[in-house]
Design a protein around this motif. Structure first.
Motif, PDB file in Angstrom:
ATOM      1  N   UNK A 185      16.643 -15.083  -4.774  1.00 47.56           N
ATOM      2  CA  UNK A 185      15.283 -14.765  -5.208  1.00 47.56           C
ATOM      3  C   UNK A 185      14.285 -14.706  -4.054  1.00 47.56           C
ATOM      4  N   UNK A 188      14.276 -26.703   5.339  1.00 46.81           N
ATOM      5  CA  UNK A 188      14.574 -26.416   3.935  1.00 46.81           C
ATOM      6  C   UNK A 188      15.490 -25.201   3.856  1.00 46.81           C
ATOM      7  N   UNK A 189      16.157 -25.087   2.700  1.00 53.30           N
ATOM      8  CA  UNK A 189      17.032 -23.947   2.458  1.00 53.30           C
ATOM      9  C   UNK A 189      16.248 -22.643   2.585  1.00 53.30           C
ATOM     10  N   UNK A 190      15.039 -22.664   2.026  1.00 52.26           N
ATOM     11  CA  UNK A 190      14.212 -21.456   2.055  1.00 52.26           C
ATOM     12  C   UNK A 190      13.992 -20.965   3.485  1.00 52.26           C
ATOM     13  N   UNK A 199      29.284 -27.531  -8.069  1.00 53.15           N
ATOM     14  CA  UNK A 199      30.228 -27.393  -9.177  1.00 53.15           C
ATOM     15  C   UNK A 199      29.859 -26.223 -10.069  1.00 53.15           C
ATOM     16  N   UNK A 200      28.875 -25.422  -9.656  1.00 55.62           N
ATOM     17  CA  UNK A 200      28.364 -24.390 -10.563  1.00 55.62           C
ATOM     18  C   UNK A 200      29.184 -23.107 -10.570  1.00 55.62           C
ATOM     19  N   UNK A 201      29.014 -22.245  -9.597  1.00 51.47           N
ATOM     20  CA  UNK A 201      29.631 -20.916  -9.657  1.00 51.47           C
ATOM     21  C   UNK A 201      30.357 -20.573  -8.362  1.00 51.47           C
ATOM     22  N   UNK A 261      26.423 -15.177  -9.984  1.00 51.79           N
ATOM     23  CA  UNK A 261      27.191 -15.819 -11.049  1.00 51.79           C
ATOM     24  C   UNK A 261      28.047 -14.781 -11.755  1.00 51.79           C
ATOM     25  N   UNK A 273      24.516 -27.709  -3.213  1.00 52.62           N
ATOM     26  CA  UNK A 273      23.575 -27.860  -4.330  1.00 52.62           C
ATOM     27  C   UNK A 273      23.761 -26.753  -5.363  1.00 52.62           C
ATOM     28  N   UNK A 274      23.725 -27.130  -6.632  1.00 52.33           N
ATOM     29  CA  UNK A 274      23.938 -26.166  -7.707  1.00 52.33           C
ATOM     30  C   UNK A 274      22.664 -25.345  -7.921  1.00 52.33           C
ATOM     31  N   UNK A 275      22.829 -24.038  -7.936  1.00 57.00           N
ATOM     32  CA  UNK A 275      21.668 -23.150  -8.075  1.00 57.00           C
ATOM     33  C   UNK A 275      21.133 -22.680  -6.735  1.00 57.00           C
ATOM     34  N   UNK A 276      21.705 -23.178  -5.633  1.00 46.86           N
ATOM     35  CA  UNK A 276      21.207 -22.812  -4.300  1.00 46.86           C
ATOM     36  C   UNK A 276      21.298 -21.305  -4.065  1.00 46.86           C
ATOM     37  N   UNK A 290      21.304 -18.857  -6.349  1.00 49.60           N
ATOM     38  CA  UNK A 290      20.327 -18.155  -7.193  1.00 49.60           C
ATOM     39  C   UNK A 290      18.960 -18.179  -6.509  1.00 49.60           C
ATOM     40  N   UNK A 291      18.593 -19.377  -6.040  1.00 47.31           N
ATOM     41  CA  UNK A 291      17.310 -19.540  -5.365  1.00 47.31           C
ATOM     42  C   UNK A 291      17.254 -18.663  -4.115  1.00 47.31           C
TER      43      UNK A 291
END
Lengths: 153, 305
Positions: free
Chosen positions: B113, B83-85, B126-128, B8, B104-107, B109-110
């Protein structure tokens, strides 16, 4: 004796925690947040008890259980004015107020349907955005939401 | 697992932004530097985005890296329900860096991590979309000679336009004055106005878009007014041509004015603007290459001489 009986709406506790001043309509949410259904010790739950402050209130007595700050602060999301009494040998040895935690892990559902937390098997994380306005922010999709509008997982 | 991912624009300090822009300048002088010889970059586009993907993959190639990946989730195991993970864990076994675009928003960041290797967010819903913001900043710096004290006019869809929101956040370090020009339905959301007030960023708001409104602009940042954003199509028909820039409107503009647009444009910038030296949107897209080379080197901890 009679007046005493009336005053004591629930029986006394030897050792443990009394969670008092829970708004009646929030009682069962608090029960779930503290994971009381999985406890094996003696638990008394009072519902719709008379309260001078709240009209009606809920109360939870848990024998032989002393909550950590982290466990306790989770309650603040639904019932910010709750008081916790730590009881040892029938005496209140500590009164604690709950505080909103800086980081809220795994309790709140993100209201954004496009948030990754609603689409992947994972834990939600929120950070407090503004204590004054009572808003929290999703760590993942970065959307802010008002605490009054949150849904618990 | 802490690594140097870029998720971000809000995570970057003023100093970090300036140092990344300086590195991008070095890549503009010489984009072909084989600093990533022997490295593999995973380019995971769960959602198609030709422009961003080609820019990142060109950056990787010009740095001498190899690229693996997919350009559409339909050709990945995500279409089988993975899954994304699991996808991220699998690719991180092969790649030194993951560049990902996801709906997906936050994908991102996840992913950053859970992934043992760094992740660059190439857009999460629509996030970053930090590399877009960085190339916007680079374009502003290059054309104005500074990021400080500029009048920035944002035009069009200010409600859903993620690029304008990120630009607003990033510019907070540089004492800007913003001018929001949009139809009623697509106004700048309240949280960004609150953000401006909190950070003492002056701004004006209007629904009018004409020659005199843009007369004091240093940067005119145009965006597309998208039909699908309107619940009332009558409204769309009414406003769609109100936020259209023509060459004639630029007659009284400042000599240093430059016109930016994240592209693709539809009709919000008339073709007669393209030949005006103040039109900068194609060079802006080209700057994306240098900025992305700088971002890739930064997350991999590679010094650029």
């Amino acid at each position: 004796m009679n007046t005493n009986k009336e005053a004591l709406q629930v029986s006394a506790l030897c050792n443990g925690t009394v969670i008092d001043h829970i708004p009646a309509d929030k009682l069962f949410e608090v029960v779930n947040i503290l994971d009381i259904p999985s406890m094996t010790t003696n638990v008394t739950i009072g519902y719709n008890l008379k309260s001078r402050k709240l009209g009606t209130k809920g109360l939870i007595k848990v024998a032989d259980k002393f909550f950590t700050d982290e466990e306790v602060n989770r309650i603040s999301l639904v019932a910010p004015n709750v008081v916790l009494n730590t009881i040892r040998d029938y005496q209140v040895v500590e009164k604690r107020e709950v505080k909103m935690p800086e980081k809220i892990t795994g309790i709140v559902k993100c209201p954004n349907p496009k948030c990754v937390t609603n689409n992947e098997p994972m834990t939600t994380i929120f950070e407090v955005a503004s204590k004054e306005n009572g808003t929290i922010k999703c760590h993942y999709c970065e959307k802010e939401t008002s605490i009054e509008k949150i849904t618990l997982l | 697992m802490k690594n140097k991912s870029l998720v971000s624009i809000n995570d970057l300090s003023r100093e970090k932004i300036l140092s990344l822009l300086e590195t991008a300048g070095k890549f503009e002088e010489n984009p072909n530097r084989r600093l990533l010889e022997g490295k593999v970059i995973g380019s995971l586009f769960f959602e198609p985005s030709t422009r961003t993907r080609l820019s990142f993959e060109t950056a990787a190639n010009r740095l001498g890296a190899r690229v693996i990946g997919f350009s559409d989730a339909a050709t990945s195991s995500a279409s089988k329900g993975e899954t994304l993970k699991d996808t991220i864990m699998m690719v991180s076994n092969y790649a030194d860096l993951i560049v990902m675009r996801h709906h997906l928003e936050g994908a991102a960041r996840y992913a950053s991590e859970i992934s043992p290797c760094p992740v660059i967010n190439a857009g999460d819903g629509a996030n970053q979309h930090p590399s877009q913001t960085m190339l916007d900043l680079y374009s502003i710096l290059k054309t104005q000679g500074t990021l400080e004290n500029l009048h920035i006019h944002l035009v069009g869809d200010l409600k859903y336009g993620r690029t304008v929101h990120s630009l607003l956040f990033a510019m907070r370090h540089f004492n800007p004055t913003f001018h929001f020009i949009s139809p009623e339905e697509l106004h700048m959301p309240e949280e960004y106005r609150v953000f401006c007030r909190k950070n003492n960023i002056p701004f004006t708001e209007t629904t009018e878009f004409n020659e005199s409104i843009i007369a004091n602009a240093d940067i005119l940042y145009m965006t597309r007014v998208q039909r699908e954003r309107f619940s009332d199509l009558m409204e769309y028909e009414k406003v769609k041509n109100c936020y259209r820039l023509t060459n004639a409107m630029l007659a009284g503009s400042k000599p240093n004015l430059r016109i930016l647009h994240p592209l693709p444009r539809i009709n919000e910038i008339a073709y007669d603007v393209d030949d005006n030296p103040k039109a900068y949107y194609f060079q802006q897209a080209q700057n994306g290459l240098y900025v992305r080379e700088a971002l890739i080197c930064d997350v991999l901890g590679i010094e650029v001489e």
